[in-house]
Design a protein around this motif. Structure first.
Motif, PDB file in Angstrom:
ATOM      1  N   TYR A  18       0.846  -1.180   0.000  1.00 36.53           N
ATOM      2  CA  TYR A  18       0.000   0.000   0.000  1.00 36.53           C
ATOM      3  C   TYR A  18       0.884   1.233   0.000  1.00 36.53           C
ATOM      4  O   TYR A  18       2.020   1.215   0.493  1.00 36.53           O
ATOM      5  CB  TYR A  18      -0.911   0.014   1.241  1.00 36.53           C
ATOM      6  N   ASP A  19       0.342   2.302  -0.535  1.00 38.55           N
ATOM      7  CA  ASP A  19       1.061   3.566  -0.571  1.00 38.55           C
ATOM      8  C   ASP A  19       1.348   4.045   0.851  1.00 38.55           C
ATOM      9  O   ASP A  19       0.544   3.847   1.767  1.00 38.55           O
ATOM     10  CB  ASP A  19       0.232   4.615  -1.313  1.00 38.55           C
ATOM     11  N   VAL A  20       2.466   4.695   1.032  1.00 38.27           N
ATOM     12  CA  VAL A  20       2.846   5.167   2.361  1.00 38.27           C
ATOM     13  C   VAL A  20       1.893   6.254   2.853  1.00 38.27           C
ATOM     14  O   VAL A  20       1.797   6.511   4.066  1.00 38.27           O
ATOM     15  CB  VAL A  20       4.305   5.670   2.350  1.00 38.27           C
ATOM     16  N   ASP A  87       7.444  17.898   7.237  1.00 38.62           N
ATOM     17  CA  ASP A  87       6.376  17.029   7.731  1.00 38.62           C
ATOM     18  C   ASP A  87       6.606  16.604   9.173  1.00 38.62           C
ATOM     19  O   ASP A  87       5.666  16.261   9.896  1.00 38.62           O
ATOM     20  CB  ASP A  87       6.293  15.737   6.895  1.00 38.62           C
ATOM     21  N   ILE A  88       7.849  16.599   9.599  1.00 39.31           N
ATOM     22  CA  ILE A  88       8.205  15.943  10.851  1.00 39.31           C
ATOM     23  C   ILE A  88       7.703  16.742  12.055  1.00 39.31           C
ATOM     24  O   ILE A  88       7.947  17.939  12.179  1.00 39.31           O
ATOM     25  CB  ILE A  88       9.724  15.735  10.933  1.00 39.31           C
ATOM     26  N   VAL A  89       7.005  16.037  12.945  1.00 39.57           N
ATOM     27  CA  VAL A  89       6.512  16.609  14.205  1.00 39.57           C
ATOM     28  C   VAL A  89       7.437  16.130  15.318  1.00 39.57           C
ATOM     29  O   VAL A  89       7.547  14.931  15.571  1.00 39.57           O
ATOM     30  CB  VAL A  89       5.066  16.158  14.493  1.00 39.57           C
ATOM     31  N   THR A  90       8.102  17.053  15.975  1.00 43.70           N
ATOM     32  CA  THR A  90       9.035  16.675  17.037  1.00 43.70           C
ATOM     33  C   THR A  90       8.933  17.648  18.202  1.00 43.70           C
ATOM     34  O   THR A  90       8.716  18.851  18.004  1.00 43.70           O
ATOM     35  CB  THR A  90      10.490  16.634  16.519  1.00 43.70           C
ATOM     36  N   ILE A  91       9.077  17.120  19.405  1.00 44.93           N
ATOM     37  CA  ILE A  91       9.079  17.960  20.605  1.00 44.93           C
ATOM     38  C   ILE A  91      10.355  17.728  21.426  1.00 44.93           C
ATOM     39  O   ILE A  91      10.394  17.956  22.626  1.00 44.93           O
ATOM     40  CB  ILE A  91       7.827  17.713  21.465  1.00 44.93           C
ATOM     41  N   GLY A  92      11.413  17.234  20.755  1.00 42.57           N
ATOM     42  CA  GLY A  92      12.671  16.975  21.460  1.00 42.57           C
ATOM     43  C   GLY A  92      12.688  15.647  22.180  1.00 42.57           C
ATOM     44  O   GLY A  92      13.368  15.477  23.200  1.00 42.57           O
ATOM     45  N   GLU A  93      11.949  14.677  21.641  1.00 40.88           N
ATOM     46  CA  GLU A  93      11.861  13.342  22.228  1.00 40.88           C
ATOM     47  C   GLU A  93      13.172  12.556  22.032  1.00 40.88           C
ATOM     48  O   GLU A  93      13.991  12.889  21.186  1.00 40.88           O
ATOM     49  CB  GLU A  93      10.700  12.560  21.588  1.00 40.88           C
ATOM     50  N   GLY A  94      13.336  11.521  22.836  1.00 35.77           N
ATOM     51  CA  GLY A  94      14.422  10.577  22.612  1.00 35.77           C
ATOM     52  C   GLY A  94      15.786  10.987  23.129  1.00 35.77           C
ATOM     53  O   GLY A  94      16.774  10.322  22.826  1.00 35.77           O
ATOM     54  N   MET A 142       1.234  14.236   7.379  1.00 37.34           N
ATOM     55  CA  MET A 142       1.337  13.944   5.955  1.00 37.34           C
ATOM     56  C   MET A 142      -0.030  13.729   5.323  1.00 37.34           C
ATOM     57  O   MET A 142      -0.271  14.135   4.182  1.00 37.34           O
ATOM     58  CB  MET A 142       2.196  12.693   5.738  1.00 37.34           C
ATOM     59  N   VAL A 143      -0.928  13.062   6.063  1.00 38.06           N
ATOM     60  CA  VAL A 143      -2.229  12.706   5.486  1.00 38.06           C
ATOM     61  C   VAL A 143      -3.323  13.699   5.850  1.00 38.06           C
ATOM     62  O   VAL A 143      -4.482  13.496   5.512  1.00 38.06           O
ATOM     63  CB  VAL A 143      -2.634  11.273   5.911  1.00 38.06           C
ATOM     64  N   GLY A 144      -2.961  14.768   6.547  1.00 43.15           N
ATOM     65  CA  GLY A 144      -3.920  15.816   6.853  1.00 43.15           C
ATOM     66  C   GLY A 144      -4.924  15.471   7.931  1.00 43.15           C
ATOM     67  O   GLY A 144      -6.050  15.997   7.939  1.00 43.15           O
ATOM     68  N   ALA A 145      -4.550  14.624   8.890  1.00 43.52           N
ATOM     69  CA  ALA A 145      -5.468  14.240   9.969  1.00 43.52           C
ATOM     70  C   ALA A 145      -5.804  15.445  10.841  1.00 43.52           C
ATOM     71  O   ALA A 145      -4.966  16.327  11.068  1.00 43.52           O
ATOM     72  CB  ALA A 145      -4.844  13.143  10.811  1.00 43.52           C
ATOM     73  N   LYS A 146      -7.036  15.476  11.339  1.00 46.08           N
ATOM     74  CA  LYS A 146      -7.498  16.538  12.221  1.00 46.08           C
ATOM     75  C   LYS A 146      -7.767  16.047  13.643  1.00 46.08           C
ATOM     76  O   LYS A 146      -7.718  16.818  14.592  1.00 46.08           O
ATOM     77  CB  LYS A 146      -8.786  17.167  11.671  1.00 46.08           C
ATOM     78  N   ARG A 147      -8.108  14.748  13.776  1.00 47.46           N
ATOM     79  CA  ARG A 147      -8.388  14.163  15.091  1.00 47.46           C
ATOM     80  C   ARG A 147      -7.577  12.888  15.251  1.00 47.46           C
ATOM     81  O   ARG A 147      -7.505  12.074  14.325  1.00 47.46           O
ATOM     82  CB  ARG A 147      -9.876  13.849  15.253  1.00 47.46           C
ATOM     83  N   VAL A 148      -6.972  12.714  16.393  1.00 44.48           N
ATOM     84  CA  VAL A 148      -6.170  11.527  16.682  1.00 44.48           C
ATOM     85  C   VAL A 148      -6.693  10.888  17.962  1.00 44.48           C
ATOM     86  O   VAL A 148      -7.192  11.577  18.858  1.00 44.48           O
ATOM     87  CB  VAL A 148      -4.676  11.867  16.822  1.00 44.48           C
TER      88      VAL A 148
END
Length: 469
Positions: A18-20, A87-94, A142-148
């Motif tokens: 499937y497409d990414v 695209d990358i969402v980061t909060i300084g994790e890891g 990337m996919v434009g989600a509004k609710r998680v």
């Protein structure tokens, strides 16, 4: 960049791709779990793992500096599913620590320098979940989600709520009534997630949220570890361990087993590193269940279930789950983070155990509590589930499976303050949760108060509580 990335069914008899950019948590053809795979020939790859070393000291909040600061995304060449770095969402994790725990090693009967604790409690939300959330939220963007949304025993809800708040998405968490530590619940509430307390356990919550996520009209992006992008981020825990050891593999990785996302991610990490010729040795894996939530131990150790190149006997877990249903069984352990009896990543865990020549053990609540106290006294304080890894090490040493001179890394999945009630009760005998349950209630009055919503295990009631018709 994601032209070289795709999703593929893990069932060797299917291997549907499937497409990414598709939003999926299972194969549309056979229902199996999915992997994120790469055509490495199309990608720029480092010649050795030492390529990543220069990024550790990078500072800055913009563009590349922002990514290098993350202990996940500084290894981005090994998880290149995104389109662009924006695209990358980061909060300084890891940005976590590998502690050489010689004081603890002495009390465990191990030689100095041989016991290491990978402390994931240093993540922004206090647990390893941030490693996976940064990747899943990147795909959501990337996919434009509004609710998680997610089902959670606590750590997932805290991490999702934090990331959702900072990414300006609506976060929804499903928790089982009475099945979450108050330290973790407080995070979900504080970070602004809509918190639904379902009348049931984690398995019931996950069943409902998967049902809801399958309806595209509701627009819910699922953040549990059945989401293959979650596990891409969790691979980075292994990269950081290798980095801290000058890119030398330890002899053993020991990890608590709940929904089995971590061990699944670890197996995938080493499969890929071996394929790319970036490591010489794959460590062995030990997954530790709590006795009250011991599905993997039951099917793997007692019943002999194996990956079998993907053709594992699916009737073994099916029969176990049917017996649980018939007897009314619910998981029960002080280690609430691994209080899961139907782990969704069981097939991937079987694969990881095959790849890493693994073993599975179970430890009871008394062992977990004693080893949690030992880790706090002579290592880093951790939540109860984390201590299952150290209690499991004790058992493997006693069984002669691990020798005192082998190098062992125990994964500590969450911070000590995730479940302070357990700590207080251990040291004082006072059950703070019971006291709190009996305390008088008043309506919250703060301007940002975010009270959890009690709801029956009923789809119509849940949708109504979410504000959907």
């Amino acid at each position: 960049m994601n032209d070289a990335a795709y999703q593929q069914c893990i069932n060797p008899a299917c291997k549907a791709t499937y497409d990414v950019r598709d939003v999926r948590v299972s194969c549309a053809k056979c229902g199996s779990l999915l992997d994120i795979l790469y055509d490495w020939s199309k990608l720029p790859l480092p010649r050795s793992m030492s390529f990543f070393e220069h990024r550790w000291s990078t500072k800055g909040t913009q563009n590349q500096g922002r990514l290098d600061f993350s202990g996940v995304w500084r290894f981005r060449e090994l998880m290149p599913f995104y389109r662009t770095e924006d695209d990358i969402v980061t909060i300084g994790e890891g940005r976590t620590s590998l502690q050489q725990a010689d004081l603890l090693a002495k009390r465990m009967g191990m030689n100095p320098g041989k016991l290491l604790l990978q402390y994931e409690g240093l993540n922004p939300s206090g647990s390893f979940k941030d490693n996976g959330m940064t990747a899943a939220f990147t795909h959501a963007r990337m996919v434009g989600a509004k609710r998680v949304a997610c089902a959670s025993t606590g750590n997932t809800s805290a991490s999702l709520a934090l990331f959702a708040s900072l990414a300006e998405l609506q976060g929804i968490v499903f928790i089982g009534t009475g099945k979450i530590s108050l330290g973790k619940l407080s995070q979900a509430l504080d970070y602004g997630a809509l918190t639904l307390q379902i009348q049931g356990d984690f398995d019931a919550c996950l069943r409902r949220i998967r049902q809801i996520a399958l309806d595209p009209a509701l627009g819910i992006y699922l953040m549990n570890s059945v989401n293959p992008f979650r596990l891409e981020g969790q691979k980075s825990i292994m990269y950081r361990i290798l980095e801290a050891r000058d890119w030398q593999s330890p002899d053993w990785i020991i990890v608590p087993g709940g929904n089995l996302g971590n061990c699944s991610a670890f197996g995938k990490a080493f499969m890929e590193l071996r394929e790319l010729g970036l490591i010489k040795k794959i460590p062995r894996l030990a997954v530790i269940n709590a006795t009250g939530a011991n599905t993997l131990h039951e099917v793997y150790t007692r019943q002999g279930l194996r990956w079998n190149d993907g053709a594992y006997d699916v009737t073994v877990p099916q029969k176990l789950y049917a017996a649980m249903d018939e007897s009314g069984y619910y998981p029960h352990t002080v280690a609430s983070a691994i209080e899961i009896s139907r782990p969704v990543n069981l097939p991937k865990a079987l694969r990881a155990l095959h790849v890493m020549d693994g073993v599975v053990r179970e430890v009871d609540d008394d062992e977990i509590l004693e080893h949690r106290a030992m880790v706090a006294r002579w290592g880093f304080g951790c939540e109860p589930a984390s201590a299952a890894s150290v209690a499991g090490l004790r058992r493997l040493l006693a069984d002669g499976i691990i020798s005192p001179d082998e190098t062992v890394v125990c994964i500590l999945t969450g911070h000590e303050l995730k479940d302070p009630n357990v700590t207080v009760k251990y040291h004082t005998g006072v059950d703070m949760k019971a006291v709190q349950d009996l305390a008088p209630r008043s309506e919250p009055h703060g301007k940002l108060a975010n009270k959890p919503v009690q709801v029956a295990d009923d789809l119509t009631a849940i949708l109504r509580a979410m504000g959907d018709p």
